[in-house]
Design an enzyme around this catalytic site. Sequence first.
Site, PDB file in Angstrom:
ATOM      1  N   HIS A  72       3.713  -0.930   3.839  1.00 26.44           N
ATOM      2  CA  HIS A  72       3.041   0.347   3.571  1.00 26.44           C
ATOM      3  C   HIS A  72       4.102   1.426   3.403  1.00 26.44           C
ATOM      4  O   HIS A  72       4.896   1.672   4.311  1.00 26.44           O
ATOM      5  CB  HIS A  72       2.108   0.703   4.743  1.00 26.44           C
ATOM      6  CG  HIS A  72       1.340   1.972   4.538  1.00 26.44           C
ATOM      7  ND1 HIS A  72       0.220   2.049   3.736  1.00 26.44           N
ATOM      8  CD2 HIS A  72       1.523   3.222   5.048  1.00 26.44           C
ATOM      9  CE1 HIS A  72      -0.259   3.284   3.756  1.00 26.44           C
ATOM     10  NE2 HIS A  72       0.510   4.013   4.541  1.00 26.44           N
ATOM     11  N   SER A 130       0.858  -1.180   0.000  1.00 19.59           N
ATOM     12  CA  SER A 130       0.000   0.000   0.000  1.00 19.59           C
ATOM     13  C   SER A 130       0.895   1.230   0.000  1.00 19.59           C
ATOM     14  O   SER A 130       2.058   1.177   0.394  1.00 19.59           O
ATOM     15  CB  SER A 130      -0.946   0.009   1.210  1.00 19.59           C
ATOM     16  OG  SER A 130      -0.243  -0.156   2.430  1.00 19.59           O
ATOM     17  N   PHE A 143      11.141  14.762  10.599  1.00 21.69           N
ATOM     18  CA  PHE A 143      10.004  13.869  10.846  1.00 21.69           C
ATOM     19  C   PHE A 143      10.287  12.956  12.037  1.00 21.69           C
ATOM     20  O   PHE A 143       9.422  12.723  12.891  1.00 21.69           O
ATOM     21  CB  PHE A 143       9.712  13.009   9.612  1.00 21.69           C
ATOM     22  CG  PHE A 143       9.273  13.773   8.401  1.00 21.69           C
ATOM     23  CD1 PHE A 143       8.609  14.979   8.519  1.00 21.69           C
ATOM     24  CD2 PHE A 143       9.529  13.286   7.124  1.00 21.69           C
ATOM     25  CE1 PHE A 143       8.202  15.688   7.402  1.00 21.69           C
ATOM     26  CE2 PHE A 143       9.136  13.984   6.002  1.00 21.69           C
ATOM     27  CZ  PHE A 143       8.467  15.188   6.132  1.00 21.69           C
ATOM     28  N   GLU A 189       1.013   5.669   0.580  1.00 19.75           N
ATOM     29  CA  GLU A 189       0.365   6.858   1.121  1.00 19.75           C
ATOM     30  C   GLU A 189       0.806   8.093   0.343  1.00 19.75           C
ATOM     31  O   GLU A 189       1.987   8.285   0.061  1.00 19.75           O
ATOM     32  CB  GLU A 189       0.719   7.038   2.598  1.00 19.75           C
ATOM     33  CG  GLU A 189       0.066   8.271   3.235  1.00 19.75           C
ATOM     34  CD  GLU A 189       0.387   8.389   4.697  1.00 19.75           C
ATOM     35  OE1 GLU A 189      -0.083   7.528   5.470  1.00 19.75           O
ATOM     36  OE2 GLU A 189       1.119   9.325   5.078  1.00 19.75           O
ATOM     37  N   ASP A 249      -2.583  15.695  14.655  1.00 18.44           N
ATOM     38  CA  ASP A 249      -1.663  16.584  15.373  1.00 18.44           C
ATOM     39  C   ASP A 249      -2.342  17.906  15.694  1.00 18.44           C
ATOM     40  O   ASP A 249      -3.345  18.278  15.088  1.00 18.44           O
ATOM     41  CB  ASP A 249      -0.410  16.844  14.531  1.00 18.44           C
ATOM     42  CG  ASP A 249       0.358  15.565  14.247  1.00 18.44           C
ATOM     43  OD1 ASP A 249       0.397  14.698  15.140  1.00 18.44           O
ATOM     44  OD2 ASP A 249       0.896  15.440  13.132  1.00 18.44           O
TER      45      ASP A 249
END
Length: 288
Positions: A259, A7, A210, A9, A101
């Site tokens: 993913h 998958s 990140f 994103e 967030d």
Amino acid sequence: MSKPTLSFEFFPPKTLEGAFRLHDCVQTLAPLEPTFVSVTYGAGGTTRQLTHEAVTAIQTTSTLNVAAHLTCVDATKADILKIADRYAASGVRDIVALRGDAPAGAPKFGAHSNGFPSSVDLVTALAMRGQFNIRVGAYPETHPEAASPTADIAYLKRKFDAGASAAITQFFFEADTFFRFRDACVKAGIDAPIIPGILPVTSWNGTQRFAAQCGASIPQVVRDAFEKVTDPETETMLATAVATELCDDLLSGGVDHLHFYTLNRPELSRAVCKALGIETKTQLQKVA
């Protein structure tokens, strides 16, 4: 070792140029036949409408299964469920349900006065709709706001008990980090799929930011390697090698789904899949 399912994103475009780039991302990765692709929200829910538009565009112009992100940030319960109902009406049946967030400038998350106070409450409400396959987030190195690793896993179990079918983890750099987390989840009574989230390093500076934000540790050997890189081509080769090794270790440990957080730069994710021996199969089918 069997081939894993995949998958990917994406994040929603903010400009016309970004919309074309998202289209190119979909075209690039669709031939790998992902189980689903997902579209995120911006920080603080700032791209809610753009996310909806991107999800419905992919849903109506391709054969891909699209998962829409929904968060609890800066919206009432009624508004969030209205968005969910719009997704259902357009044929979207997959939701990634997250707390989200804090909005820009806010020190921490605070629920809207008429909103969902937590991701558990959001999952519960979506599950009551009876229309969605709900995935949630998980933190293999513990959520930065969690009281402890044990408390964090207990909270994840509450999300499954509320109706989630699977969890997608935050990114990490060592397979053992994921395996320890997976084992702890099983020990806590979680028997649903835990999907590892992979972040190929498209930008070393961005990846460090990140990681600091979400509490992901970067091994010193990885830091040393990237800090010695002096040109983009070498950085891409290193990023491919690092992500491929991580994925290979995960697959050897029994993982059957990967993913990828693409950051709308699909070439690196595709290169990692190719290095793993996962070849493209079909071309994206357009709806007439």
